[in-house]
Motif scaffolding. Structure first.
Motif, PDB file in Angstrom:
ATOM      1  N   MET A  75      -4.518  37.155   0.059  1.00 16.14           N
ATOM      2  CA  MET A  75      -4.703  36.705   1.421  1.00 16.14           C
ATOM      3  C   MET A  75      -3.364  36.786   2.150  1.00 16.14           C
ATOM      4  N   ASN A  76      -3.399  36.768   3.483  1.00 11.55           N
ATOM      5  CA  ASN A  76      -2.135  36.717   4.222  1.00 11.55           C
ATOM      6  C   ASN A  76      -2.133  35.644   5.303  1.00 11.55           C
ATOM      7  N   ALA A  77      -3.142  34.750   5.274  1.00 12.66           N
ATOM      8  CA  ALA A  77      -3.168  33.678   6.262  1.00 12.66           C
ATOM      9  C   ALA A  77      -3.982  32.498   5.747  1.00 12.66           C
ATOM     10  N   ILE A  78      -3.589  31.306   6.196  1.00 15.61           N
ATOM     11  CA  ILE A  78      -4.316  30.068   5.964  1.00 15.61           C
ATOM     12  C   ILE A  78      -4.649  29.472   7.326  1.00 15.61           C
ATOM     13  N   VAL A  79      -5.907  29.101   7.522  1.00 10.02           N
ATOM     14  CA  VAL A  79      -6.324  28.413   8.737  1.00 10.02           C
ATOM     15  C   VAL A  79      -6.587  26.961   8.337  1.00 10.02           C
ATOM     16  N   PHE A  80      -5.656  26.092   8.671  1.00 12.08           N
ATOM     17  CA  PHE A  80      -5.531  24.748   8.092  1.00 12.08           C
ATOM     18  C   PHE A  80      -5.964  23.708   9.132  1.00 12.08           C
ATOM     19  N   GLU A 122       5.518  26.006   2.893  1.00 13.01           N
ATOM     20  CA  GLU A 122       5.049  26.588   1.640  1.00 13.01           C
ATOM     21  C   GLU A 122       4.214  27.849   1.879  1.00 13.01           C
ATOM     22  N   ALA A 123       3.456  27.889   2.979  1.00 18.14           N
ATOM     23  CA  ALA A 123       2.705  29.103   3.300  1.00 18.14           C
ATOM     24  C   ALA A 123       3.658  30.255   3.583  1.00 18.14           C
TER      25      ALA A 123
END
Length: 361
Positions: A75-80, A122-123
């Motif tokens: 993955m290359n993104a987190i939607v938090f 951390e991301a």
């Protein structure tokens, strides 16, 4: 981690059409080659933290596990999700700590830490973008839940409406939009996020009582608008309320940090009948009062991530047919990142999705 992925479809045809028509794309975001992300939901402790009242160390350990897993899956993104019900999973001077973090709204984690600051650092360490996900108007998922004295339902009861099980900010009141904007700009100003992500909840999804749809209780707000000289009918007025929020939010974020992307993950169908083969599904234009086609074509968003949670084959709700429609409607060449729903694989019945559907999508 919630098994939902966002995958990029580049709107190349729409972008080419816009360029040939002389559209100014100077402010459009540069296209990524791919956007591969996951939603990490905090409401009701869906994805993180796994339960309320974990220790700070356990919360951090779980969050690191999600980020490590995302990185391992390329993955290359987190939607938090950081603002699920007019609260905060980050240190805020405006809104109380979320009950999903500590078990009681307004109670700070102990030892004190800032989950959003931690997640961003951390991301980025793992090469992941961090998009801060907000729910704009929901003030409480359960109206009878114990809320903090600093919550909007206590400080500004005039802004809050009861709808079915929920507490909801009234989108027709300018102060409701101001409150949402304040929270967004606070996040954008203090954190090194890569994006602001707004979900599909504007006016609430319709709830039923006795088999009949419950209308959102904004009669007094609408009556005040008409007394002040407003001439829109109620449905158009509601859509205009949401138009104002999206337009102003986009403008304010870009003025503060032009590089921060602004996106929305709308319900996957704009209206039944668009495209013509889509005959089933909620009409978000008339039920949520969200004119997402207008928002993307006005250039008020950098991306949309329509929730295309359906298989490939059924013509009334077909993933590729709906995706093609969104891409073709994208006149300003913004990004279209369709949302997939891996969590639906175990579901049985006529709308069951298979692993083949996900692979084909």
């Amino acid at each position: 981690m919630r098994t939902v992925a966002l995958l990029l479809t580049l709107p190349l045809a729409a972008a080419a059409q816009a360029v040939s028509a002389g559209e100014d794309l100077a402010h459009a975001p540069a296209p990524l080659r791919e956007f591969r992300g996951v939603w990490v939901a905090t409401v009701n402790n869906m994805d993180w933290p796994s339960r309320q009242n974990l220790s700070t160390a356990d919360q951090q350990r779980e969050l690191i596990g999600i980020l490590d897993r995302a990185a391992a899956l390329r993955m290359n993104a987190i939607v938090f999700q950081v603002r699920p019900e007019a609260d905060a999973l980050y240190q805020s001077d405006y809104e109380p700590w979320s009950r999903y973090l500590t078990g009681r709204q307004g109670r700070a984690p102990s030892p004190l830490w800032d989950p959003l600051a931690f997640a961003v650092e951390e991301a980025h360490r793992r090469g992941l973008e961090l998009h801060a996900w907000i729910n704009p108007y929901r003030a409480a998922f359960w109206r009878d839940s114990l809320v903090a004295s600093s919550h909007v339902s206590q400080l500004r009861r005039d802004l809050v409406r009861t709808y079915s099980q929920f507490l909801w900010l009234d989108p027709g009141l300018p102060d409701s939009r101001t409150l949402v904007m304040r929270s967004v700009l606070d996040i954008v100003g203090r954190y090194d996020i890569d994006g602001i992500h707004v979900d599909d909840y504007f006016y609430p999804y319709p709830e039923l009582r006795g088999g009949r749809k419950i209308d959102f209780p904004d009669s007094a707000t609408y009556a005040a608008y008409r007394r002040a000289g407003g001439d829109l009918d109620r449905a158009d007025w509601r859509r205009n309320n949401n138009d104002q929020l999206v337009r102003d939010l986009y403008s304010a974020v870009k003025k503060d940090k032009p590089w921060v992307k602004v996106g929305i993950s709308p319900f996957g169908i704009w209206r039944p009948g668009f495209p013509a083969s889509t005959t089933a599904g909620l009409d978000q234009h008339e039920e949520l009062y969200a004119d997402v086609r207008k928002w993307i074509n006005e250039g008020w968003l950098d991306y949309i991530a329509p929730q295309l949670y359906w298989p490939v084959q059924p013509p009334d709700q077909s993933y590729p047919v709906l995706l093609r429609w969104w891409v073709e409607e994208n006149q300003k060449g913004r990004q279209v990142w369709p949302g997939l729903a891996l969590y639906k694989l175990p579901i049985t019945g006529p709308k069951k999705m298979s692993a083949d559907d996900i692979i084909e999508e």
